[in-house]
Design a protein around this motif. Structure first.
Motif, PDB file in Angstrom:
ATOM      1  N   GLY A 234       0.661  -0.590 -10.109  1.00 15.89           N
ATOM      2  CA  GLY A 234       0.554  -1.940  -9.571  1.00 15.89           C
ATOM      3  C   GLY A 234      -0.623  -2.010  -8.615  1.00 15.89           C
ATOM      4  O   GLY A 234      -1.204  -0.979  -8.241  1.00 15.89           O
ATOM      5  N   PRO A 235      -1.007  -3.205  -8.187  1.00 14.46           N
ATOM      6  CA  PRO A 235      -2.177  -3.341  -7.299  1.00 14.46           C
ATOM      7  C   PRO A 235      -1.888  -2.764  -5.917  1.00 14.46           C
ATOM      8  O   PRO A 235      -0.815  -2.964  -5.355  1.00 14.46           O
ATOM      9  N   ASN A 236      -2.867  -2.049  -5.368  1.00 15.83           N
ATOM     10  CA  ASN A 236      -2.724  -1.550  -4.005  1.00 15.83           C
ATOM     11  C   ASN A 236      -3.223  -2.609  -3.025  1.00 15.83           C
ATOM     12  O   ASN A 236      -3.658  -3.703  -3.416  1.00 15.83           O
ATOM     13  N   ARG A 237      -3.171  -2.278  -1.735  1.00 20.61           N
ATOM     14  CA  ARG A 237      -3.531  -3.259  -0.711  1.00 20.61           C
ATOM     15  C   ARG A 237      -4.978  -3.735  -0.863  1.00 20.61           C
ATOM     16  O   ARG A 237      -5.272  -4.931  -0.742  1.00 20.61           O
ATOM     17  N   ALA A 238      -5.880  -2.798  -1.127  1.00 16.40           N
ATOM     18  CA  ALA A 238      -7.300  -3.159  -1.246  1.00 16.40           C
ATOM     19  C   ALA A 238      -7.532  -4.087  -2.438  1.00 16.40           C
ATOM     20  O   ALA A 238      -8.333  -5.028  -2.368  1.00 16.40           O
TER      21      ALA A 238
END
Length: 254
Positions: A186-190
């Protein structure tokens, strides 16, 4: 209409690297990833990249109409190339001829079959795909002039059946063949922040949108929240309060 933002993600990087390997080695891959993380969008870009490199990409999306019927699935592939067949056996032969590359021959054609939404495929369709891929074993075992192709199945870990029940994607008929069996991140914070910045260039609103994306775990939810915020704002500017309310209506508290 706002164009889809293009950002580099872990999903795109993973799929790009693995699909190149699958095409080059006539491998077999299964990729699973949650809804809304950008799998289909990444596949469109990867398809273009592979074709620019000279790889023949045969890409099909499994649907309710094709996922459970062998003939319908094969015809959904052949229809893209204006090829008509009668029986399922004729369709299978035609698909094999279409996919027969020469990946191990010097200067030979690389071919990859990519199936999106593959979690919907019924066991009998998976077995047909496996059988087609198995025809390339001579090439994989050292006969460089023999035909073969790579295959990549991409989908969600679970899906909803026609009856409304949640089912787990079952790729058991393929496990002994797989060269790649991967979970997509899944997408990370950045990545969430990069996506949010393409929607709201100012730090205040983009930070809130990215925070909601981290909680939801996908970028589709971020895009949905941004559209809802625009509706809430009406003719006025979208504010942080609108974004927070949009997420709240989606069950996410920021």
């Amino acid at each position: 209409m706002r164009e889809k933002p293009i950002i580099e993600t872990g999903v795109g990087t993973t799929l790009s690297l693995a699909c190149n390997q699958v095409a080059a080695g006539a491998g077999f891959a299964v990729f699973r990833g949650a809804v809304g993380i950008g799998k289909s969008f990444a596949l469109d870009r990867i398809t273009r990249e592979l074709e620019e490199q000279g790889v023949m990409v045969v890409k099909v999306t499994a649907t309710e109409a094709t996922s459970g019927n062998i003939n319908a699935f094969l015809r959904s592939i052949l229809g893209q190339y204006h090829t008509e067949t009668g029986s399922s056996s004729d369709a299978e032969e035609a698909v094999w001829m279409l996919l027969s590359g020469r990946p191990f021959m010097s200067g030979g054609q690389l071919v990859i079959l990519i199936v999106d939404e593959a979690q919907k495929l019924a066991g009998r369709v998976l077995e047909t795909v496996r059988g087609l891929w198995d025809r390339g074993d001579d090439a994989r075992l050292g006969n460089s002039s023999a035909p073969a192709f790579g295959c990549a199945l991409v989908g969600n870990p679970t899906f909803m059946s026609k009856g409304g029940a949640q089912r787990t994607a079952a790729f058991e008929p393929l496990l002994s063949r797989l060269t790649h069996n991967m979970r997509l991140p899944g997408p990370n914070r950045a990545e969430c922040q990069a996506f949010a910045t393409t929607v709201y260039p100012d730090a205040e609103r983009s930070t809130v949108l990215a925070e909601g994306g981290q909680i939801i775990g996908n970028m589709r939810g971020m895009a949905t929240a941004a559209r809802s915020a625009e509706l809430l704002a009406g003719d006025g500017p979208v504010t942080v309060a609108h974004i927070r309310l949009a997420f709240k209506m989606m069950g996410v508290k920021i």
